[in-house]
Each structure stands twice: as structure tokens, then as C-alpha cells.
Design a protein around this motif. Structure first.
Motif, PDB file in Angstrom:
ATOM      1  N   ILE A 148      24.722  19.285  66.434  1.00  0.00           N
ATOM      2  CA  ILE A 148      23.336  20.466  66.375  1.00  0.00           C
ATOM      3  C   ILE A 148      22.884  19.698  65.231  1.00  0.00           C
ATOM      4  N   ALA A 149      23.371  18.314  64.736  1.00  0.00           N
ATOM      5  CA  ALA A 149      22.635  18.181  63.773  1.00  0.00           C
ATOM      6  C   ALA A 149      21.689  17.336  63.990  1.00  0.00           C
ATOM      7  N   ASP A 150      21.290  16.708  64.386  1.00  0.00           N
ATOM      8  CA  ASP A 150      20.976  15.595  65.019  1.00  0.00           C
ATOM      9  C   ASP A 150      19.489  16.138  65.399  1.00  0.00           C
ATOM     10  N   LEU A 151      19.770  17.422  65.582  1.00  0.00           N
ATOM     11  CA  LEU A 151      18.070  18.265  66.412  1.00  0.00           C
ATOM     12  C   LEU A 151      17.242  18.304  65.425  1.00  0.00           C
ATOM     13  N   LEU A 152      17.651  17.807  63.650  1.00  0.00           N
ATOM     14  CA  LEU A 152      16.218  17.535  63.011  1.00  0.00           C
ATOM     15  C   LEU A 152      15.227  16.493  63.092  1.00  0.00           C
ATOM     16  N   HIS A 153      14.018  16.675  64.207  1.00  0.00           N
ATOM     17  CA  HIS A 153      13.606  15.443  64.278  1.00  0.00           C
ATOM     18  C   HIS A 153      12.431  15.024  62.869  1.00  0.00           C
ATOM     19  N   ASP A 154      12.243  13.471  62.443  1.00  0.00           N
ATOM     20  CA  ASP A 154      11.711  12.951  62.107  1.00  0.00           C
ATOM     21  C   ASP A 154      10.022  13.352  62.355  1.00  0.00           C
ATOM     22  N   LYS A 155       8.879  12.851  61.469  1.00  0.00           N
ATOM     23  CA  LYS A 155       7.733  12.916  62.010  1.00  0.00           C
ATOM     24  C   LYS A 155       7.415  11.432  63.015  1.00  0.00           C
ATOM     25  N   SER A 156       7.924  10.211  62.627  1.00  0.00           N
ATOM     26  CA  SER A 156       8.347   9.195  63.870  1.00  0.00           C
ATOM     27  C   SER A 156       8.029   9.988  65.148  1.00  0.00           C
ATOM     28  N   ARG A 157       9.442  10.279  65.217  1.00  0.00           N
ATOM     29  CA  ARG A 157       9.755  10.819  66.252  1.00  0.00           C
ATOM     30  C   ARG A 157       8.484  12.421  67.334  1.00  0.00           C
ATOM     31  N   LEU A 158       8.878  13.144  66.151  1.00  0.00           N
ATOM     32  CA  LEU A 158       7.074  14.159  66.677  1.00  0.00           C
ATOM     33  C   LEU A 158       6.064  13.179  66.482  1.00  0.00           C
ATOM     34  N   GLY A 159       5.936  12.772  65.825  1.00  0.00           N
ATOM     35  CA  GLY A 159       4.676  11.390  66.235  1.00  0.00           C
ATOM     36  C   GLY A 159       4.900  11.021  67.678  1.00  0.00           C
ATOM     37  N   GLU A 160       6.064  10.570  67.943  1.00  0.00           N
ATOM     38  CA  GLU A 160       5.945  10.409  69.601  1.00  0.00           C
ATOM     39  C   GLU A 160       5.832  11.036  70.512  1.00  0.00           C
ATOM     40  N   TRP A 161       6.042  12.020  70.534  1.00  0.00           N
ATOM     41  CA  TRP A 161       6.433  13.082  71.565  1.00  0.00           C
ATOM     42  C   TRP A 161       4.100  14.039  71.716  1.00  0.00           C
ATOM     43  N   PHE A 162       3.389  13.326  70.631  1.00  0.00           N
ATOM     44  CA  PHE A 162       2.217  14.101  70.175  1.00  0.00           C
ATOM     45  C   PHE A 162       1.294  12.938  71.676  1.00  0.00           C
ATOM     46  N   GLN A 163       1.754  11.888  72.489  1.00  0.00           N
ATOM     47  CA  GLN A 163       1.653  11.081  73.124  1.00  0.00           C
ATOM     48  C   GLN A 163       1.892  11.880  74.682  1.00  0.00           C
ATOM     49  N   THR A 164       2.317  12.848  74.933  1.00  0.00           N
ATOM     50  CA  THR A 164       2.608  13.926  76.079  1.00  0.00           C
ATOM     51  C   THR A 164       1.714  14.447  76.159  1.00  0.00           C
ATOM     52  N   VAL A 165       1.048  15.179  74.450  1.00  0.00           N
ATOM     53  CA  VAL A 165       0.189  16.863  74.865  1.00  0.00           C
ATOM     54  C   VAL A 165      -0.288  16.904  76.083  1.00  0.00           C
ATOM     55  N   PRO A 166      -0.501  17.455  76.610  1.00  0.00           N
ATOM     56  CA  PRO A 166      -1.952  17.259  78.236  1.00  0.00           C
ATOM     57  C   PRO A 166      -3.035  18.324  77.247  1.00  0.00           C
TER      58      PRO A 166
END
Lengths: 184, 438
Positions: A148-166
Motif C-alpha cells: 500500500i505504501a507504493d501507492l504514494l506517487h511522486d511528481k515524475s510519475r504523475l508527469g508521465e501520466w500527463f502524456q495519456t490525458v485525453p
């Protein structure tokens, strides 16, 4: 009771026939010569994940992504989050002037932007309150973790997801357009 | 099934007094703790011939048919239930108290988690209560969108009941079919709100987002196969002699008893008392829709099942009317005190940006006062009572949860019934424990 049991059989049979028919439609959905080939993955109403991918709607709230350049660490998202699952740290720094000969600009540099997805309620308040278009929903859903602790996501991971924004779906005509384009 | 006109309404208060006396006299509620009850009831160890058994038995909280974490303590005489006591609190999360800490903007995301099978209704009741305090009128389109979403949610909630009720009583394929139909409706809800449950979609001042392009097609894909599938349900369950014998005459309750206990929703309607807030105290635009309030005549588990099945048909009819009449316009109120300024203006105007920050950091202030707003949820009258002290957070928020109040009718329905009927009765009350414990 004898007369009752007489009427009991056809009703039960009808139900069984219906169940059987539905099962056959699921197992053998193909028509014509291919009727005898079982194809339950076509006939099934469920998505056969992970063999086939689910297609979420563009509006689906899968995960929150971050466009780091737009964030000014104003903390509006962190303090509006109902369960305080966003962690922001930043510092002030000087950026080169916009025009030659101008003064250096004072900007906020983001050091840490973490979202704890084990706490997140997916209400979308942070995305709505962000005044600078730094947070976006994306329908991405494959980010489960064993711990469960691995669900803390930092800004680089959140930035990767930005590529998938429709792209934003057009709102139906007749009502006022509210949202800008995605800042790619 | 009869319609409203044929049924006389209860106006005689003496009959209600009689019902109170009868409910007290039937001694069906187990008031003691388990050990006390065992002591006083003269618990005897089971003998070899199985006679003279009087025992206390716990059903739940992890029993698959208790719809979550409901525990029922049953006092049994052999196979017959003498007294019973529903025990709640296993899902207590303090959501009402949490609501006092959250602003009115954050409120819907909290209340939507109470009744997780029909989340939009709690949001709607909360939004209506806040709007009453604010004294604002939401735009036409927002109201029709709210009705559309709520009726779709009612279908998905009743489909969940069809699935679990069938499963509880041994019609296992019903579990699959009910789930299948519910899934299609949930796809529509996901298309509009972004989530399948806990939508946070209906907000004070309107709804969160307008209907997306293509909503009509998605809705038709969900709704159009349903009438045919409901006819299949009739073959699978309504017409089945096994199904009828399992439900008819089980868990009988009268209208007077329902009224004295405060029971609403399909349970009250199954007794022949036509009480539906959509008809009797219309909110939104329900008075402009053409629909029937379905009532039963025996007040047993079968009537409750049949009412829910036919309410799905009524909801389909209502959704078709709503789609035809959906007006254009804005989906939320443009009131500077309640809603933030439009996104596009933030880049243009410093004032709009300041306004945006102010409304989200402080929340909007709601005038001091108290109010109660009720809606007809799939389980009964769902009301939200809010006391405001003039700040941006409710001073006190109470939710009149229909599941919680309907639950207390259960011991009376169970009295002198068989142990196997417990499952049918619990299932027909259709409690959602998140709403009971909130």
C-alpha cells in the motif's frame, strides 16, 4: 397438492430453458456455419481483462496527472482535498527575465508533489480547483501495487501520466463551454 | 398490482395507536444482551431427539446474505424465530460527524459514500438542502439532468436488488443477469460522471459537468434491452411456483405497523399505502412526469420484490420522457456567491482569480438556519437535515437514512417465521449497511 405439482413443472422448465438459451448465446455467439465453434469471449458481456483492455470513457477518473511546469505550488489542491492526500513542498527561486535587460522573475519551484492514492477518494476536487491547469484526470487505470505504501506517487510519475490525458470532449451544444484545451 | 386510485389511505389515528400496542405486545425484539437472553429464555442444550431446543443464534456479520455487515441475533425455538435483534455499527465511519468538518463544496464527496448502491440520491438530498438554505434556484437543465441521473441510478440499484435477492433465494443465474443489466447502466453513469459509484456529481448549485456528446446513444444502449430482459425476469422469477412459494406470505407487515415504525419506500408501498415522495411531495420536476406509484396488497416479500421489478419499468418510462424533454441551457448556477467563475475568465481577469481562490479556500457561506430536504431513494425517504451557523461548514448534518429506519421493521416481520425465511426477509428489506451506520 397433485394439481399444484402439475402446474409446477412447465414454469420451472421455462425458466431452465431461458437460462440454457442465454448460456448458449454466450458460448456460441457466432452464426451460420460457425455456430458450433464456441467463442465465449465474444459472447460474454464482461471484458476479458487482461487478454483484452477495458476502454474507459474519456471522462473516466482513472488517475490524476500533473503538468509540473504549470504548478505554482499555491497549495489550493492540497488544502481543498477532503482527506489531505496531496503533499506539496516548494521553494522560491529566480528565473531568467522574460525580456532582455529585465529583472529576473521570482518563481515557485516545485520540490515535491506527491499524491497518496491509497487515500485518494477520486472526487476530483483538486482538478477542479487548480486555477493554473496543472492537474488533469486521465483514464489510465493500470497502477495497482502489491504494497500500500507504493501507492504514494511522486511528481515524475504523475508527469508521465500527463502524456495519456485525453483531449477534452466537447460539451453538448446549448450549454456554455467551460474548459480550456489541454496545455500540451 | 393495483394503482393508487383503488387504495384507501389511512387517516384513522386510532388504528395507528392499535398498531403501536400490537408492535409492543408481539414482543419480537430481543432487547437483552446475548448472555442475558440465553439465561432468561431457559436455554437448553439440544437433546438427541432435537426437541425442546431454545437457543440464541448469531447470523452474520459475515453471512453472505446479510448485505454487508449486518448481524442478527435470533432467538430460536427449534426452527421458528421467537425474537430477534439486528445489530449494527460494524461499518460505522462517522460520516455525519465528518460532514461537519467539510465545507459545502466538499460535502457531496462525503455523503455520496453513505448509500453506495444509489449514491446520487444522497448527493441530491444534500444539494437540495443546501440550496434551500441558500435560497437559490438551479437552472432548468441542471434539474432535468439530476432527474435523469437519479432514475438511471434507481434502475441500477433495483437491479442490484434483483441480483442479490435472486442469489439469496437460490436463483443463482439471476445474480449474473441482474449484474449484467446493472453494468450497462453503470457504463452510462461512468460516461457522464467519470466514476461508476461515489460520483460526486450533483453539487449544490447544479451538477459537476454537462452531459457529454453521445449521451443519448449510450443511454439507449443501456435502456433499450431492459424491457425485454425484465420480461425474462418475469419468466425466471415472478412466474415460478418455487419463487412464489418461497416469498408469498413471508415477512408480512401491515401499513399501520410501517407507519408507526417510520418505514418508507417499497416496504410501505407493498402494504398498499401509496406513499412516494416523487408524487406526494414533488421535488425537481417530478410533478411534470407521467408515472404510476406501484403498491402491493399483502405486504409480504413477494410484493416488495414485484414493486421493485415494476419500478424499474416505471423508471425506464420516466427516463424516456426526460430524454425527450431535456432542455438546453446551463448546467450549474452562475452565482458569484456559490460557484467559481468560469475557467476561461481566470486567465483574463485578476479579479476572477482572486474570486476563485476565495471561494475555494473559504468555501461559500450559507445563511444561518436549519432545513430538511427529502428525496425518494430506492429504499425510501432519504432526507438530509442541515443546521447552519452562517459559516462555510454545516454546524450539524443528519441524514435520515431509509435503510436504517427500515431495518427496525425486521424483527416484526421475522416473528414466528422459519429460519430459512430470514434470508428472504433480510433480502427484501434491502438494507445498505453503509447508509445504516454512516
Amino acid at each position: 397438492m397433485a394439481g399444484k405439482s402439475g402446474s409446477r413443472v412447465p414454469g420451472t422448465l421455462k425458466g431452465l430453458a431461458l437460462t440454457f438459451k442465454t448460456a448458449m448465446q454466450t458460448m456460441f455467439p457466432k452464426r451460420g456455419i460457425k455456430t458450433l465453434i464456441p467463442a465465449p469471449s465474444i459472447g460474454a458481456m464482461t471484458v476479458q481483462y487482461p487478454h483484452e483492455a477495458d476502454l474507459p470513457t474519456p471522462r473516466a477518473r482513472g488517475v490524476i496527472s500533473l503538468k509540473e511546469d504549470n504548478c505554482t505550488s499555491c497549495m489550493l489542491c492540497a488544502r481543498e482535498c477532503p482527506d489531505w492526500c496531496i503533499y506539496i513542498e516548494g521553494h522560491k527561486t529566480l528565473a531568467p527575465p522574460r525580456r532582455a535587460g529585465g529583472k529576473p522573475r521570482s518563481v515557485n519551484k516545485l520540490d515535491r508533489f506527491d499524491i497518496d492514492y491509497s487515500l485518494c477518494m477520486y472526487c476530483g476536487i483538486c482538478v477542479e480547483v487548480c486555477p493554473f491547469e496543472a492537474l488533469f484526470w486521465t483514464p489510465e487505470y493500470e497502477y495497482s501495487e502489491a504494497r500500500i505504501a507504493d501507492l504514494l506517487h511522486d511528481k515524475s510519475r504523475l508527469g508521465e501520466w500527463f502524456q495519456t490525458v485525453p483531449d477534452f470532449q466537447p460539451y453538448e451544444s446549448g450549454s456554455e463551454a467551460k474548459v480550456e484545451k489541454v496545455p500540451r | 398490482m393495483t394503482t393508487t386510485e383503488d387504495i384507501p389511505q389511512i387517516t384513522d389515528l386510532d388504528s395507528l395507536d392499535g398498531a403501536i400496542a400490537r408492535l409492543v405486545a408481539d414482543n419480537s425484539v430481543l432487547h437483552l444482551s446475548q448472555s442475558e437472553a440465553e439465561e432468561r429464555s431457559g436455554y437448553q442444550a439440544p437433546t438427541a431427539d432435537g426437541m425442546g431446543e431454545r437457543m440464541i443464534m448469531n447470523m452474520g456479520p459475515q453471512h453472505p446474505s446479510t448485505h454487508g455487515v449486518l448481524r442478527i441475533v435470533l432467538e430460536l425455538e427449534g426452527e421458528v424465530i421467537i425474537r430477534s435483534k439486528p445489530i449494527i455499527g460494524y461499518l460505522h465511519t462517522g460520516m455525519e460527524k465528518t460532514g461537519e468538518e467539510l465545507s459545502y463544496l466538499q460535502g457531496p464527496t462525503n455523503v455520496t459514500r453513505m448509500d453506495y448502491a444509489s449514491p446520487l440520491f444522497t448527493e441530491l438530498a444534500f444539494a437540495l438542502a443546501v440550496e434551500q438554505l441558500l435560497g437559490i434556484e438551479v437552472p432548468e437543465r441542471a434539474r432535468w439532468i439530476r432527474m435523469l441521473m437519479c432514475e438511471a441510478n434507481r434502475i441500477s440499484s433495483h437491479m442490484l436488488f434483483m441480483a442479490t435477492n435472486g442469489m439469496d433465494l437460490g436463483a443463482v443465474s439471476m445474480m449474473l443477469y441482474g449484474w449484467r443489466e446493472r453494468e450497462e447502466v453503470l457504463r452510462f453513469l461512468e460516461l457522464v460522471t467519470g466514476l461508476r459509484m461515489n460520483h460526486n456529481y450533483i453539487r449544490p448549485g447544479g451538477v459537476a459537468a454537462d452531459l457529454p456528446d453521445g449521451w443519448k446513444g449510450s443511454l439507449q444502449r443501456a435502456i433499450d434491452p431492459l424491457p425485454e430482459r425484465l420480461d425474462e425476469f418475469d419468466i425466471l422469477m415472478t412466474g415460478q411456483p418455487i419463487w412464489r412459494e418461497r416469498l408469498q406470505g413471508v415477512g408480512v407487515i401491515t401499513a399501520e405497523e410501517c407507519l408507526t415504525l417510520g418505514v418508507t419506500g417499497p416496504i410501505l408501498r407493498s402494504t398498499g399505502y401509496a406513499w412516494d415522495l416523487r408524487k406526494d411531495m414533488p421535488y425537481l420536476h417530478y410533478d411534470e412526469l407521467d408515472f404510476d406509484v406501484l403498491v402491493g396488497s399483502y405486504g409480504d416479500c413477494f410484493d416488495r420484490y414485484a414493486i421493485r421489478l415494476n419500478e424499474i419499468r416505471e423508471s425506464i418510462g420516466m427516463i424516456r420522457q426526460i430524454v425527450d424533454r431535456m432542455p438546453g441551457g446551463d448546467y450549474k448556477i452562475q452565482d458569484k456567491k456559490v460557484t467559481p467563475p468560469p475557467r476561461a475568465r481566470i486567465d483574463e481577469s485578476m479579479e476572477a482569480l482572486i474570486h476563485h481562490f476565495k471561494i475555494f479556500t473559504e468555501g461559500f457561506k450559507v445563511p444561518a438556519g436549519e432545513t430538511y430536504a427529502a428525496v425518494e431513494s430506492p429504499r425510501g425517504e432519504l432526507g438530509v437535515y442541515i443546521v447552519s451557523d452562517g459559516s462555510a461548514r454545516p454546524h450539524r448534518m443528519h441524514v435520515r437514512a431509509p435503510s436504517f429506519i427500515n431495518l427496525q421493521s425486521m424483527p416484526h416481520m421475522m416473528r414466528n417465521s422459519l429460519l430459512a425465511d430470514t434470508v428472504a426477509i433480510v433480502s427484501s428489506v434491502d438494507p445498505i449497511m453503509g447508509e445504516v451506520d454512516r
